[in-house]
Each structure stands twice: as structure tokens, then as C-alpha cells.
Design an enzyme around this catalytic site. Structure first.
Site, short mmCIF file in Angstrom:
data_model
loop_
_atom_site.label_atom_id
_atom_site.label_comp_id
_atom_site.label_asym_id
_atom_site.label_seq_id
_atom_site.Cartn_x
_atom_site.Cartn_y
_atom_site.Cartn_z
N THR A 12 0.85 -1.20 0.00
CA THR A 12 0.00 0.00 0.00
C THR A 12 0.88 1.25 0.00
O THR A 12 2.04 1.21 0.40
CB THR A 12 -0.93 0.03 1.22
OG1 THR A 12 -0.15 0.18 2.42
CG2 THR A 12 -1.77 -1.24 1.31
N SER A 15 2.71 4.46 -4.64
CA SER A 15 2.89 5.41 -5.74
C SER A 15 4.07 6.35 -5.54
O SER A 15 4.54 6.97 -6.49
CB SER A 15 1.62 6.25 -5.92
OG SER A 15 1.28 6.92 -4.71
N GLY A 17 7.68 7.45 -2.71
CA GLY A 17 8.49 7.27 -1.52
C GLY A 17 8.85 5.84 -1.17
O GLY A 17 9.30 5.05 -2.01
N ILE A 18 8.64 5.50 0.10
CA ILE A 18 9.03 4.20 0.62
C ILE A 18 8.27 3.08 -0.08
O ILE A 18 8.85 2.04 -0.43
CB ILE A 18 8.79 4.13 2.13
CG1 ILE A 18 9.62 5.19 2.86
CG2 ILE A 18 9.14 2.74 2.67
CD1 ILE A 18 9.23 5.38 4.32
N SER A 143 6.86 3.95 12.56
CA SER A 143 7.79 5.05 12.77
C SER A 143 8.40 4.94 14.16
O SER A 143 7.74 4.48 15.10
CB SER A 143 7.06 6.39 12.63
OG SER A 143 7.83 7.45 13.14
N TYR A 157 -0.55 12.13 14.74
CA TYR A 157 0.26 11.15 14.01
C TYR A 157 0.75 10.04 14.94
O TYR A 157 0.57 8.85 14.65
CB TYR A 157 1.46 11.86 13.36
CG TYR A 157 2.39 10.91 12.63
CD1 TYR A 157 1.97 10.27 11.47
CD2 TYR A 157 3.67 10.66 13.11
CE1 TYR A 157 2.82 9.39 10.80
CE2 TYR A 157 4.52 9.79 12.44
CZ TYR A 157 4.09 9.16 11.29
OH TYR A 157 4.92 8.29 10.64
#
Length: 266
Positions: A12, A15, A17-18, A143, A157
Site C-alpha cells: 500500500t 505510488s 516514496g518508501i 515510525s 500522528y
């Protein structure tokens, strides 16, 4: 390559970055990758690049905040792919904002949907197939800030990431012996568009997306429950043994930032 060749791996947030780096890395190692994200055009570009390099990729446009869409896309995946060997739950969003400014913007609700309830709903939809098919691996791209202490301006977050992390750990313990194992990858800063709006991070040490992707795929090769920076255990011990000291330090940093922000506005 031996661990993932001919495996079907769902990623997921694929599209950018990681997620993009992870999908490309897995495809180079022989996996069939299922790319999920909101941006259909960008997904098509990533998939085209993978196929041009000789890899296999399928795309599924999905907004994880839409429960109806989550169920529909999960049904499409099951119809086209008889087996899911691994799920990389990477999609996520971060917002850094003072808590008194965030209530009217529904920061908490938005981040819970992207970082917790949406990914959880997708996993719940895919799990019966994974268990029936003999098992698989679920990797949460988390994270380092999902663990204590609580950082100023990151409440929504940190809360959403920490909630999903604990939920996944409970899920993993429930599925022990049923072939499905889970792993959380606690990444430090990664140089992606997600950290770009935070001025303080522009010159801070950070991993490249490829370096982060190498950490993300590690649990597919080795059956570990956790992947984390070497210093994270020290952070956790300090949060446990010195909570008041850390809170005072973080509170002081927040007060200093408020003063600097006020001066800039003047």
C-alpha cells in the site's frame, strides 16, 4: 531473492516514496507486486517502470479512508490473485500541527482513517484468504515516533501510528500457529515528500527511500517481530526510567518554538 521470488506481495502507498521503492525492490527480486494507492496515474507509471525492467506488477486504486472501497478492492484482489503471500502496510500520512490548531481541521480523525482504521480494514478483508492459503507475512511500516515519548505537535500522528502498532501486535499473537506472522518496522526519518513540509527536518539525517525499503523487506527474509534503529531501545528505556526529565525537555523545546514562531510573525 530466494525468499520472495514468485511470491505475491501487496504494497500500500506504492505510488511514491518508501512504498514505491519497496515495490521496485521486490519486483527486481522476482516477486509479483500488487500496487495500491490513491493516485491511479502515478501507480500506472510505477507499474510501467517495473514491467519495463522485466518485473510483474498489478495496480489497484484505493483510498483507504473509504470503507466501501476497501471491501471492493479486496474482493477484486481475491478474484485475480489466488494467493497473497505478504502485505506491506505502508500507506500513511503525517501532520505536524499544534493541538489547539488541529481540532477544527479534524487532524485526529483524518490520520486515524489513513494510519489505523483503513489499513486494519484492508488486512481484515485479506486475512481469511491468507489463513486459508497457508499463511503469510504482514509488515507494518511504522515510525520510531510511534513509541514513547510523546512529541509536541505530533499527537494525531503518533496516536494513530501507535494504535495500529498495538492492534497489529495483538493480531499477531492471536494468529500464532495459524501461519500468519506480523512484523513492525520502526523507521527513523526518511527523505520523502511526507517530511518536506517540516522545516526542521530539511537538514536532519535521514534514510533514502531505498535504504528504508531494504529495512521494510527484511522481515520477509528473516522471521523477526521488529526492525528498528539501534538507538530506539535507548529511547524506550529513557521514556520508561526518566519520563519527567524527558517531558520537561520536550516541553521546553515546544515553548522555545512557540516563541520563535511568534517572533517571525512579528
Amino acid at each position: 531473492m530466494a525468499a520472495v521470488r514468485d511470491q505475491t506481495v501487496l504494497v500500500t502507498g506504492a505510488s511514491h516514496g518508501i512504498g514505491e521503492a519497496t515495490a521496485r525492490l521486490l519486483a527486481r527480486c522476482g516477486a509479483e507486486v500488487l500496487l495500491l494507492a490513491r493516485s491511479g496515474e502515478r501507480l500506472a507509471e510505477v507499474a510501467a517502470g517495473i514491467r519495463a525492467a522485466g518485473g510483474r506488477a498489478s495496480i489497484y486504486r484505493l483510498d483507504l479512508t473509504d470503507p466501501t472501497a476497501v471491501k471492493a478492492v479486496a474482493a477484486q484482489i481475491e478474484a485475480h490473485h489466488p494467493r497473497i503471500d505478504a502485505v506491506i502496510s505502508n500507506a500513511g500520512h503525517s501532520i505536524r500541527r499544534p493541538i489547539l490548531h488541529s481540532a477544527g481541521k479534524d487532524d485526529l480523525g483524518r490520520l486515524l482513517a489513513v494510519n489505523f482504521s483503513g489499513p486494519a480494514a484492508l488486512l481484515l478483508a485479506l486475512l481469511p484468504r491468507m489463513v486459508a492459503g497457508g499463511g503469510g507475512v504482514i509488515v507494518s511500516v511504522s515510525s520510531a515516533s510511534a513509541l514513547p515519548p510523546g512529541l509536541p505537535r505530533w499527537a494525531a500522528y503518533q496516536g494513530s501510528k501507535a494504535g495500529f502498532d498495538l492492534w497489529l501486535g495483538s493480531l499477531g499473537n492471536e494468529l500464532r500457529g495459524r501461519g500468519v506472522r506480523v512484523s513492525s518496522v520502526y523507521l527513523p526519518l526518511v527523505r520523502t515528500r511526507m517530511i518536506a513540509p517540516t522545516r526542521a527536518y530539511r537538514f536532519a539525517p535521514a534514510l533514502t527511500p531505498l535504504e528504508a525499503a531494504q529495512s521494510v523487506v527484511y522481515p520477509l527474509v528473516n522471521p523477526v517481530r521488529r526492525v528498528a534503529p539501534w538507538w530506539l531501545k535507548g529511547q524506550q528505556v529513557a521514556a520508561l526510567l526518566l519520563p519527567n526529565t524527558l517531558d520537561r525537555a520536550l516541553g521546553g523545546m515546544e515553548e522555545m518554538e512557540r516563541r520563535l514562531t511568534g517572533r517571525r510573525k512579528e
